[in-house]
Design an enzyme around this catalytic site. Structure first.
Site, PDB file in Angstrom:
ATOM      1  N   ARG A  35     -71.339  35.578  46.394  1.00  0.00           N
ATOM      2  CA  ARG A  35     -71.428  36.632  47.407  1.00  0.00           C
ATOM      3  C   ARG A  35     -72.456  36.314  48.501  1.00  0.00           C
ATOM      4  NH1 ARG A  35     -72.624  41.119  44.215  1.00  0.00           N
ATOM      5  NH2 ARG A  35     -74.769  41.164  44.941  1.00  0.00           N
TER       6      ARG A  35
ATOM      7  N   TYR B 208     -64.500  48.215  72.412  1.00  0.00           N
ATOM      8  CA  TYR B 208     -63.354  48.021  71.510  1.00  0.00           C
ATOM      9  C   TYR B 208     -63.127  49.316  70.711  1.00  0.00           C
ATOM     10  CZ  TYR B 208     -60.897  45.833  67.529  1.00  0.00           C
ATOM     11  OH  TYR B 208     -60.004  45.505  66.536  1.00  0.00           O
TER      12      TYR B 208
ATOM     13  N   ASP C 122     -71.178  42.684  71.688  1.00  0.00           N
ATOM     14  CA  ASP C 122     -69.929  42.075  71.224  1.00  0.00           C
ATOM     15  C   ASP C 122     -69.565  40.989  72.234  1.00  0.00           C
ATOM     16  OD1 ASP C 122     -67.210  41.471  70.716  1.00  0.00           O
ATOM     17  OD2 ASP C 122     -66.875  43.448  69.823  1.00  0.00           O
TER      18      ASP C 122
ATOM     19  N   LYS D  72     -60.580  35.807  66.559  1.00  0.00           N
ATOM     20  CA  LYS D  72     -59.963  35.478  67.840  1.00  0.00           C
ATOM     21  C   LYS D  72     -60.060  33.966  68.097  1.00  0.00           C
ATOM     22  CE  LYS D  72     -59.257  39.871  67.973  1.00  0.00           C
ATOM     23  NZ  LYS D  72     -60.209  40.868  68.418  1.00  0.00           N
TER      24      LYS D  72
END
Ligand SMILES: *Cc1c(COP(=O)(O)O)cnc(C)c1O
Length: 400
Positions: free
Chosen positions: A61, A114, A187, A212
């Site tokens: 993790r 967004y 962002d 992206k």
């Protein structure tokens, strides 16, 4: 020659690579692991953080060598102190916000953000007692000052804005925010760290929807946050507490995508500008929203701050074409797919409805807004596809 003086194309080919450690493999291979065995009890009982800081892999993790390679590559590209990876871009946004904000704090959020980021503010953050005020993406630094309250803790930027592509004055807004003691998050998905490095302009935490352009092939979800020295430790601590971690295959695909990101972006940008110039001349088009297009809104800021663009831009149609006509145009496109996300090798086209997603800035347009993603196809073929699309648009509009 140090890594920092080399050009991005060179760095992308080598960042995070360590063949001597991985049996000569050029890209660090996929490490699938949860349990990592310690050589003895004393090592096992040593503080995880101490072991981590010595470069050890402690538990799945907390990231494997596959994760660490991509984290280190992004840290270098963004010019930060550390990077953490997430199972999606949205998860990166949320974890960055949770790192910075406490109950009772106030957040300034750009109105063109967004959509799902806005939902987090109205949902989880509000439930936790964190209030959000939206600000106009083209706000002046003077107007911004009037929104800062004693309990304002942070400001969130996204430039260009989602769907509407407003460019923000990042250095100006950051200077104002810093003078007021705010933490700045941004962002940076559109520019990628190749074309803008937020941390070099005073931003504290830079966020990537790596889904992206970093992954770049529309086949994996991934997010990243790069923090400066002030926020590196809190970011890692919050991320570990929340237990968010992407799988090693996706981290691997991110690093693999990074290798070709510069050539892909150059082509995406070239094609999107070719389409933008052609669209600008069309009678069906009111304006093209592409910051790298001379004369487009925000171009001066783009030219001052950014070193490149990408395939994603907007087109405002010149009159109130009915939804049915827009459907006829988009449904019949042969090369542009209709779908969410972007940054893959294929072209995409959707209709957007900005007014339903903003509260303090008005969206004024004579007709519908389309969002296009220019993929890696031939630009002439894409233009021919759009040309036939405009014919369907007009025919369907005339048919009443
Ligand atoms: C897509 C996107 C996100 C979210 O990324 P996912 O990987 O889809 O969760 C965040 N910010 C921007 C600007 C995006 O375009």
């Amino acid at each position: 020659m140090t890594g920092k003086t080399r050009k991005p194309a060179t760095r992308l080919a080598h960042l995070g690579s360590d063949p001597a450690r991985f049996a000569g493999a050029v890209n660090p291979p996929v490490f699938r692991a949860s349990t990592i065995l310690a050589p003895d009890l004393a090592t096992y009982e040593t503080d995880n953080r101490q072991r981590f800081e010595q470069g050890e892999t402690v538990y799945g993790r907390f990231g494997t060598p596959t994760h660490r390679a991509l984290e280190q590559a992004l840290t270098e590209l963004e010019g930060g102190a550390d990077t953490l990876l997430y199972p999606s871009g949205l998860s990166a946004v949320v974890t960055a916000l949770m790192t910075v904000l406490n109950s009772g704090d106030h957040l300034l959020m750009v109105d063109s953000v967004y959509g799902p980021t806005r939902k987090v503010c109205e949902g989880t953050l509000k439930r936790m007692g964190i209030a959000t005020t939206y600000y106009d993406p083209t706000t002046s630094t003077e107007a911004l000052k009037t929104l800062i309250r004693p309990e304002t803790k942070a400001i969130f930027l996204e430039s260009p804005g989602s769907m509407t592509f407003e460019m923000q004055d990042v250095p100006g807004l950051t200077a104002t925010a810093k003078a007021a003691g705010l933490t700045v998050l941004m962002d940076n998905t559109w520019a990628t760290p190749l074309h803008f490095q937020p941390l070099r302009h005073g931003v504290d935490l830079s966020i990537q929807a790596a889904t992206k352009y970093i992954v770049g092939h529309a086949d994996a979800m991934l997010g990243a946050v790069t923090a400066n020295a002030d926020w590196a430790k809190p970011l890692r601590a919050t991320t570990y507490e929340l237990g968010v971690c992407p799988g090693p295959d996706d981290a691997y695909l991110g690093l693999r995508g990074l290798r070709t990101m510069q050539v892909r972006l150059a082509r995406h940008a070239e094609t999107s500008l070719a389409l933008a110039r052609w669209l600008e001349q069309r009678p069906e088009v009111d304006r093209v929203l592409h910051p790298a297009l001379p004369g487009a809104p925000g171009h001066a800021i783009w030219a001052r701050d950014f070193t490149g663009s990408c395939g994603l831009f907007g087109v405002v149609l010149s009159r109130a074409y009915p939804r049915r006509a827009v459907g006829a145009m988009l449904d019949g496109l042969e090369l542009f797919g209709i779908g969410s996300s972007w940054g893959g090798f294929e072209s995409l086209a959707i209709a957007c409805y900005p007014q339903s997603q903003r509260t303090v800035s008005r969206w004024e347009a004579p007709g519908p807004l389309l969002r296009l993603h220019a993929g890696l196809e031939d630009s002439g073929d894409l233009i021919a596809d759009l040309d036939a699309g405009f014919q369907r648009l007009e025919e369907a509009a005339e048919a009443g």
